[in-house]
Write an enzyme that holds these catalytic residues in place. Structure first.
Site, PDB file in Angstrom:
ATOM      1  N   GLY A 131       0.801  -1.215   0.000  1.00 51.00           N
ATOM      2  CA  GLY A 131       0.000   0.000   0.000  1.00 51.00           C
ATOM      3  C   GLY A 131       0.834   1.265   0.000  1.00 51.00           C
ATOM      4  O   GLY A 131       2.067   1.226  -0.131  1.00 51.00           O
ATOM      5  N   GLN A 132       0.157   2.402   0.178  1.00 46.68           N
ATOM      6  CA  GLN A 132       0.814   3.704   0.095  1.00 46.68           C
ATOM      7  C   GLN A 132       1.966   3.827   1.083  1.00 46.68           C
ATOM      8  O   GLN A 132       3.075   4.217   0.719  1.00 46.68           O
ATOM      9  CB  GLN A 132      -0.200   4.821   0.356  1.00 46.68           C
ATOM     10  CG  GLN A 132       0.389   6.216   0.243  1.00 46.68           C
ATOM     11  CD  GLN A 132      -0.558   7.290   0.757  1.00 46.68           C
ATOM     12  OE1 GLN A 132      -1.358   7.049   1.649  1.00 46.68           O
ATOM     13  NE2 GLN A 132      -0.450   8.476   0.195  1.00 46.68           N
ATOM     14  N   ASP A 190       0.460  -9.085   1.836  1.00 50.91           N
ATOM     15  CA  ASP A 190      -0.670  -8.371   1.243  1.00 50.91           C
ATOM     16  C   ASP A 190      -1.680  -9.403   0.785  1.00 50.91           C
ATOM     17  O   ASP A 190      -1.435 -10.617   0.877  1.00 50.91           O
ATOM     18  CB  ASP A 190      -0.218  -7.474   0.088  1.00 50.91           C
ATOM     19  CG  ASP A 190      -0.995  -6.149   0.066  1.00 50.91           C
ATOM     20  OD1 ASP A 190      -2.228  -6.218  -0.122  1.00 50.91           O
ATOM     21  OD2 ASP A 190      -0.387  -5.083   0.252  1.00 50.91           O
ATOM     22  N   ASP A 248      -4.787 -12.050   4.138  1.00 51.30           N
ATOM     23  CA  ASP A 248      -6.001 -11.242   4.251  1.00 51.30           C
ATOM     24  C   ASP A 248      -6.214 -11.015   5.741  1.00 51.30           C
ATOM     25  O   ASP A 248      -6.282 -11.969   6.521  1.00 51.30           O
ATOM     26  CB  ASP A 248      -7.187 -11.995   3.639  1.00 51.30           C
ATOM     27  CG  ASP A 248      -8.476 -11.190   3.661  1.00 51.30           C
ATOM     28  OD1 ASP A 248      -8.661 -10.384   4.600  1.00 51.30           O
ATOM     29  OD2 ASP A 248      -9.299 -11.364   2.758  1.00 51.30           O
ATOM     30  N   ILE A 249      -6.313  -9.767   6.164  1.00 52.40           N
ATOM     31  CA  ILE A 249      -6.367  -9.466   7.592  1.00 52.40           C
ATOM     32  C   ILE A 249      -7.574 -10.089   8.281  1.00 52.40           C
ATOM     33  O   ILE A 249      -7.594 -10.252   9.500  1.00 52.40           O
ATOM     34  CB  ILE A 249      -6.324  -7.948   7.822  1.00 52.40           C
ATOM     35  CG1 ILE A 249      -5.970  -7.643   9.277  1.00 52.40           C
ATOM     36  CG2 ILE A 249      -7.645  -7.299   7.409  1.00 52.40           C
ATOM     37  CD1 ILE A 249      -5.645  -6.205   9.543  1.00 52.40           C
ATOM     38  N   TYR A 290     -14.486   5.902   7.459  1.00 54.53           N
ATOM     39  CA  TYR A 290     -13.026   5.891   7.629  1.00 54.53           C
ATOM     40  C   TYR A 290     -12.663   6.417   9.017  1.00 54.53           C
ATOM     41  O   TYR A 290     -11.886   5.805   9.755  1.00 54.53           O
ATOM     42  CB  TYR A 290     -12.402   6.758   6.540  1.00 54.53           C
ATOM     43  CG  TYR A 290     -10.903   6.904   6.603  1.00 54.53           C
ATOM     44  CD1 TYR A 290     -10.055   5.868   6.217  1.00 54.53           C
ATOM     45  CD2 TYR A 290     -10.325   8.108   7.026  1.00 54.53           C
ATOM     46  CE1 TYR A 290      -8.686   6.015   6.258  1.00 54.53           C
ATOM     47  CE2 TYR A 290      -8.945   8.264   7.061  1.00 54.53           C
ATOM     48  CZ  TYR A 290      -8.130   7.217   6.683  1.00 54.53           C
ATOM     49  OH  TYR A 290      -6.766   7.366   6.714  1.00 54.53           O
ATOM     50  N   LYS A 309     -11.039   4.543  12.428  1.00 50.03           N
ATOM     51  CA  LYS A 309      -9.764   5.005  12.976  1.00 50.03           C
ATOM     52  C   LYS A 309      -9.869   5.306  14.475  1.00 50.03           C
ATOM     53  O   LYS A 309      -9.032   4.861  15.266  1.00 50.03           O
ATOM     54  CB  LYS A 309      -9.273   6.238  12.219  1.00 50.03           C
ATOM     55  CG  LYS A 309      -8.805   5.961  10.806  1.00 50.03           C
ATOM     56  CD  LYS A 309      -7.628   5.000  10.764  1.00 50.03           C
ATOM     57  CE  LYS A 309      -7.063   4.820   9.370  1.00 50.03           C
ATOM     58  NZ  LYS A 309      -5.958   3.836   9.308  1.00 50.03           N
ATOM     59  N   ILE A 345      -0.540  12.298   3.396  1.00 47.97           N
ATOM     60  CA  ILE A 345       0.833  11.879   3.109  1.00 47.97           C
ATOM     61  C   ILE A 345       1.120  12.035   1.622  1.00 47.97           C
ATOM     62  O   ILE A 345       0.347  11.580   0.777  1.00 47.97           O
ATOM     63  CB  ILE A 345       1.065  10.421   3.554  1.00 47.97           C
ATOM     64  CG1 ILE A 345       0.878  10.321   5.081  1.00 47.97           C
ATOM     65  CG2 ILE A 345       2.459   9.956   3.163  1.00 47.97           C
ATOM     66  CD1 ILE A 345       1.009   8.912   5.605  1.00 47.97           C
TER      67      ILE A 345
END
Length: 316
Positions: free
Chosen positions: A11-12, A34, A53-54, A142, A146, A172
């Protein structure tokens, strides 16, 4: 940190964090994971790589045992605008996934890093010099995931002694990984469009101030907070960290110092604008500075110079 598992390594943040962790701790000691091996390419594929996969807790346990993992960086998430389009999936990945991670950490004595966000705040949060400890009533899925994950991390630390730590990231900006559906993505896209076409149409209106950070500082924050002396930490999860705050017009002027004819236009996207309007203009990161020595290296001018230089070298 001796054996580190990175969830969401492609990811980013993960794509650059994984490489820096390997540089510091050794390639074989940092396992990148991932949802598909197809995502783990280039330099990322040069070290240990696994599919994860989480939501698959038994698989996470399997990898923690296989590699004798003592530290987990959980970076799995849907970015803000994508999460609004897929709220159920955002909940599963962002919160249930983190619950799974904390449970595995509790059972196998692992430290955990979790990146929270300015998205954990909401319209009722003070927007100027947003305090470390303040009201958090986000209006996006989102943000809900968080702030909930922050609370879960605090709970697992107090209840079970899990060494759970994290930061609240601003937007970011990276010259490596392209944007993936975040509200602050314009601050990356604008540089590419400035170099390629000399113009950019911004989805946020002029005067929309948001905290931002250059990726090298973001990576530094991820590692520094995990290396901090635990005896000096008053907070653990959700440290405010930031480096700069600007609106599109200020960013335009910074770019014009290098590309004088750059033009900025506006076509406001209501969903992104409403999300941005609910976030702070700038955060107070004094707790991170006092408790673990946080200090950013990059500012708007140095970041802009570096972004344009790197993008030009890509010959896009």
């Amino acid at each position: 940190m001796k054996n580190i598992l990175v969830i969401g390594c492609a990811g980013q943040i993960g794509s650059e964090l994984t490489l820096e962790l390997r540089r510091r701790y050794g390639v074989d000691n940092v396992i990148g994971t991932d949802v598909s091996l197809d995502k783990i390419t280039g330099k990322l594929a040069e070290g240990p790589s696994e599919v994860l996969d989480i939501s698959n807790t038994p698989r996470l346990v399997e990898l923690v045992k296989k590699y004798k993992v003592d530290t987990i960086y959980n970076l799995a998430a849907l970015l803000s605008a994508v999460a609004e389009a897929k709220p159920q999936l955002a909940w599963e990945v962002g919160l249930i996934g983190h619950y799974n991670t904390l449970e595995v950490a509790r059972e196998h004595n692992c430290a955990v890093f979790f990146p929270s966000s300015i998205g954990s705040f909401g319209p009722s949060t003070p927007h100027q010099n947003t305090p470390q400890d303040t009201i958090q009533r986000p209006t996006t899925m989102y943000g809900v995931t968080k702030v909930s994950a922050e609370l879960l991390g605090d709970y697992y630390h107090k209840k079970y002694g899990v060494d759970s730590r994290g930061v609240r990231f601003p937007g970011i900006i990276s010259n490596v990984t392209m944007p993936g559906g975040g509200t602050t993505d314009y601050a990356v896209e604008i540089y590419y469009e400035a170099v390629k076409h000399g113009k950019y149409t911004c989805p946020l209106k002029a005067g929309t101030f948001l905290d931002m950070m250059y990726m090298p500082d973001a990576i530094k924050a991820c590692i520094d907070v995990m290396e901090a002396d635990p005896s000096k930490l008053i907070h653990h999860n959700g440290f405010n960290v930031t480096a700069m705050s600007f609106d599109p017009e200020i960013l335009k002027n910074a770019i014009r110092k290098h590309i004088p004819n750059f033009e900025l236009f506006y076509d406001v996207e209501p969903i992104k604008q409403s999300i941005a309007d609910s976030w702070p203009d700038n955060m107070d990161d004094s707790c991170a500075r006092q408790e673990w020595g946080w200090s950013p290296t990059w500012n708007l001018e140095t970041m802009t110079e570096d972004m344009i230089k790197v993008i030009r070298a890509k010959n896009l």
